[in-house]
Each structure stands twice: as structure tokens, then as C-alpha cells.
Design a protein around this motif. Sequence first.
Motif, PDB file in Angstrom:
ATOM      1  N   PRO A   1      -0.700  10.629   2.382  1.00 44.71           N
ATOM      2  CA  PRO A   1      -1.005  10.068   1.064  1.00 44.71           C
ATOM      3  C   PRO A   1      -2.006   8.912   1.165  1.00 44.71           C
ATOM      4  O   PRO A   1      -1.955   8.114   2.099  1.00 44.71           O
ATOM      5  CB  PRO A   1       0.341   9.570   0.550  1.00 44.71           C
ATOM      6  CG  PRO A   1       1.251   9.573   1.709  1.00 44.71           C
ATOM      7  CD  PRO A   1       0.677  10.428   2.766  1.00 44.71           C
ATOM      8  N   ASN A   2      -2.886   8.841   0.165  1.00 46.16           N
ATOM      9  CA  ASN A   2      -3.847   7.748   0.144  1.00 46.16           C
ATOM     10  C   ASN A   2      -3.372   6.677  -0.836  1.00 46.16           C
ATOM     11  O   ASN A   2      -2.293   6.783  -1.429  1.00 46.16           O
ATOM     12  CB  ASN A   2      -5.255   8.262  -0.213  1.00 46.16           C
ATOM     13  CG  ASN A   2      -5.284   8.940  -1.574  1.00 46.16           C
ATOM     14  OD1 ASN A   2      -4.489   8.616  -2.452  1.00 46.16           O
ATOM     15  ND2 ASN A   2      -6.192   9.889  -1.748  1.00 46.16           N
ATOM     16  N   ARG A   3      -4.171   5.654  -1.047  1.00 47.10           N
ATOM     17  CA  ARG A   3      -3.813   4.509  -1.896  1.00 47.10           C
ATOM     18  C   ARG A   3      -3.507   4.953  -3.331  1.00 47.10           C
ATOM     19  O   ARG A   3      -2.537   4.498  -3.934  1.00 47.10           O
ATOM     20  CB  ARG A   3      -4.951   3.479  -1.869  1.00 47.10           C
ATOM     21  CG  ARG A   3      -4.661   2.268  -2.715  1.00 47.10           C
ATOM     22  CD  ARG A   3      -5.837   1.266  -2.650  1.00 47.10           C
ATOM     23  NE  ARG A   3      -5.282  -0.032  -2.417  1.00 47.10           N
ATOM     24  CZ  ARG A   3      -5.333  -0.707  -1.285  1.00 47.10           C
ATOM     25  NH1 ARG A   3      -5.954  -0.237  -0.254  1.00 47.10           N
ATOM     26  NH2 ARG A   3      -4.780  -1.879  -1.164  1.00 47.10           N
ATOM     27  N   ASN A   4      -4.306   5.877  -3.877  1.00 48.52           N
ATOM     28  CA  ASN A   4      -4.077   6.354  -5.245  1.00 48.52           C
ATOM     29  C   ASN A   4      -2.756   7.107  -5.358  1.00 48.52           C
ATOM     30  O   ASN A   4      -2.066   6.995  -6.381  1.00 48.52           O
ATOM     31  CB  ASN A   4      -5.237   7.251  -5.697  1.00 48.52           C
ATOM     32  CG  ASN A   4      -6.496   6.450  -5.936  1.00 48.52           C
ATOM     33  OD1 ASN A   4      -6.438   5.253  -6.220  1.00 48.52           O
ATOM     34  ND2 ASN A   4      -7.644   7.095  -5.801  1.00 48.52           N
ATOM     35  N   ASP A   5      -2.401   7.873  -4.337  1.00 49.37           N
ATOM     36  CA  ASP A   5      -1.116   8.578  -4.344  1.00 49.37           C
ATOM     37  C   ASP A   5       0.045   7.591  -4.396  1.00 49.37           C
ATOM     38  O   ASP A   5       1.012   7.779  -5.128  1.00 49.37           O
ATOM     39  CB  ASP A   5      -0.982   9.457  -3.094  1.00 49.37           C
ATOM     40  CG  ASP A   5      -1.972  10.605  -3.076  1.00 49.37           C
ATOM     41  OD1 ASP A   5      -2.402  11.038  -4.169  1.00 49.37           O
ATOM     42  OD2 ASP A   5      -2.327  11.062  -1.970  1.00 49.37           O
ATOM     43  N   TRP A   6      -0.045   6.523  -3.612  1.00 49.70           N
ATOM     44  CA  TRP A   6       1.011   5.515  -3.602  1.00 49.70           C
ATOM     45  C   TRP A   6       1.090   4.776  -4.935  1.00 49.70           C
ATOM     46  O   TRP A   6       2.185   4.474  -5.417  1.00 49.70           O
ATOM     47  CB  TRP A   6       0.807   4.513  -2.461  1.00 49.70           C
ATOM     48  CG  TRP A   6       1.160   5.111  -1.135  1.00 49.70           C
ATOM     49  CD1 TRP A   6       0.300   5.412  -0.118  1.00 49.70           C
ATOM     50  CD2 TRP A   6       2.460   5.498  -0.688  1.00 49.70           C
ATOM     51  NE1 TRP A   6       0.973   5.966   0.936  1.00 49.70           N
ATOM     52  CE2 TRP A   6       2.316   6.032   0.617  1.00 49.70           C
ATOM     53  CE3 TRP A   6       3.718   5.462  -1.243  1.00 49.70           C
ATOM     54  CZ2 TRP A   6       3.392   6.515   1.347  1.00 49.70           C
ATOM     55  CZ3 TRP A   6       4.783   5.940  -0.497  1.00 49.70           C
ATOM     56  CH2 TRP A   6       4.622   6.456   0.770  1.00 49.70           C
TER      57      TRP A   6
ATOM     58  N   PHE B   1       0.301   6.040  -7.862  1.00 49.58           N
ATOM     59  CA  PHE B   1       0.901   6.988  -8.791  1.00 49.58           C
ATOM     60  C   PHE B   1       2.421   7.045  -8.586  1.00 49.58           C
ATOM     61  O   PHE B   1       3.199   7.018  -9.540  1.00 49.58           O
ATOM     62  CB  PHE B   1       0.287   8.381  -8.592  1.00 49.58           C
ATOM     63  CG  PHE B   1       0.906   9.424  -9.467  1.00 49.58           C
ATOM     64  CD1 PHE B   1       0.626   9.458 -10.828  1.00 49.58           C
ATOM     65  CD2 PHE B   1       1.780  10.366  -8.937  1.00 49.58           C
ATOM     66  CE1 PHE B   1       1.205  10.418 -11.641  1.00 49.58           C
ATOM     67  CE2 PHE B   1       2.356  11.322  -9.738  1.00 49.58           C
ATOM     68  CZ  PHE B   1       2.074  11.353 -11.101  1.00 49.58           C
ATOM     69  N   ALA B   2       2.855   7.103  -7.332  1.00 51.26           N
ATOM     70  CA  ALA B   2       4.289   7.137  -7.023  1.00 51.26           C
ATOM     71  C   ALA B   2       4.979   5.866  -7.506  1.00 51.26           C
ATOM     72  O   ALA B   2       6.101   5.907  -8.013  1.00 51.26           O
ATOM     73  CB  ALA B   2       4.493   7.313  -5.529  1.00 51.26           C
TER      74      ALA B   2
END
Length: 178
Positions: A130-135, A137-138
Motif C-alpha cells: 500500500p502507498n500513502r494514498n491507500d493508508w 483512504f483506510a
Amino acid sequence: MYKDSAWSDELEKKKKMLRKAWNKAGKKGADQQKNRDIHRALLKDYNDAQKRFKEKCRRKFYEEADSIPAYARVHKILAKDPTVQVGSLLKPDGKYTENSKDTVEHLLETHFPGCRRPIQEPSERPTVTPNRNDWKFAERMTKRGKVKYAIHKFHSFKSAGLDEIFPALLGRYRAASG
């Protein structure tokens, strides 16, 4: 004050009166025999009140046990004997299930005969980090307060699922972590 315990305010008052009578009965004087008789009467009253309260607590315990769902009662009974495993079911061949996967498969075959689970081939997709945007979003999806609330709502008498995590442990972790 003494919620869910074997003590009450009534017993506390009777105990204080009994102690005072005991102190008076121990003093020498003209009223010593009268004070001893009073002490004996208060002691009998105190013991009777204690028995009544214990019986009331016992009755309340059994009434609450009836309100616990059946699966939790079975789990509670099985938990008393460490040699019995909740997942140990007797299969038609006379052997017991050995692990949770075996137990689930046996239950599926027993209650849904002929039903087959699709065979899942191991995924050949590469693992994605996961990248920064995924984190981010989570984080938006799982607010800390909502997760704490959900964990708090777990019932302590629930048994562990297939992941073998007891909901009560999550509740204790939440309490410890603040």
C-alpha cells in the motif's frame, strides 16, 4: 454499591450493629447477660440475612444463565473441562476433528450434504504494497472511535471464530490501551 456481589448495604448495617453488640456483651457489668442475649439474637438475624442474600444471588445467577444464548452456555460448560475442545466433533468414521478447518468441513458436510466449496487456486497475483494514498483512504474509512465502539460492543461470552481470536481479548486490549 455492591452490585453483583455477595454483599449488600443491608448486610453492612447488620454487621455494624452486631459488632457494637459484641463490644457491649464483652464488657462486665449488670447488663452483661442481657447484652449477650441481644448479641446472640443479632448474630442469628445476621446469619439468616446472609443466607437469604446468598440464595437471592444464586437465583439471580441462574436466571441470568437462562438469558445467555444456548451456544454460549455450551461453551461455558465445555470450558470447565480443559480436555474437551469446542472444535472436537465426532466424525462418522469414529475419529474426532483435529483442528478448526476439519471441524468446519465436517459441519458443512453434516448440515449441507453434497455441497462442495469451490477449490481456490493460490493467487498468482503479485502482492501490492500500500502507498500513502491507500493508508489515507483506510484511515478515513476506519475512524479510531468507530473501531473502539465496535470492539466495545463485542460480548465477552462469545467464543473465538475461525481466526481463533476471542472478542473478550480485544475488549481487554481496548481497556488496556485506553
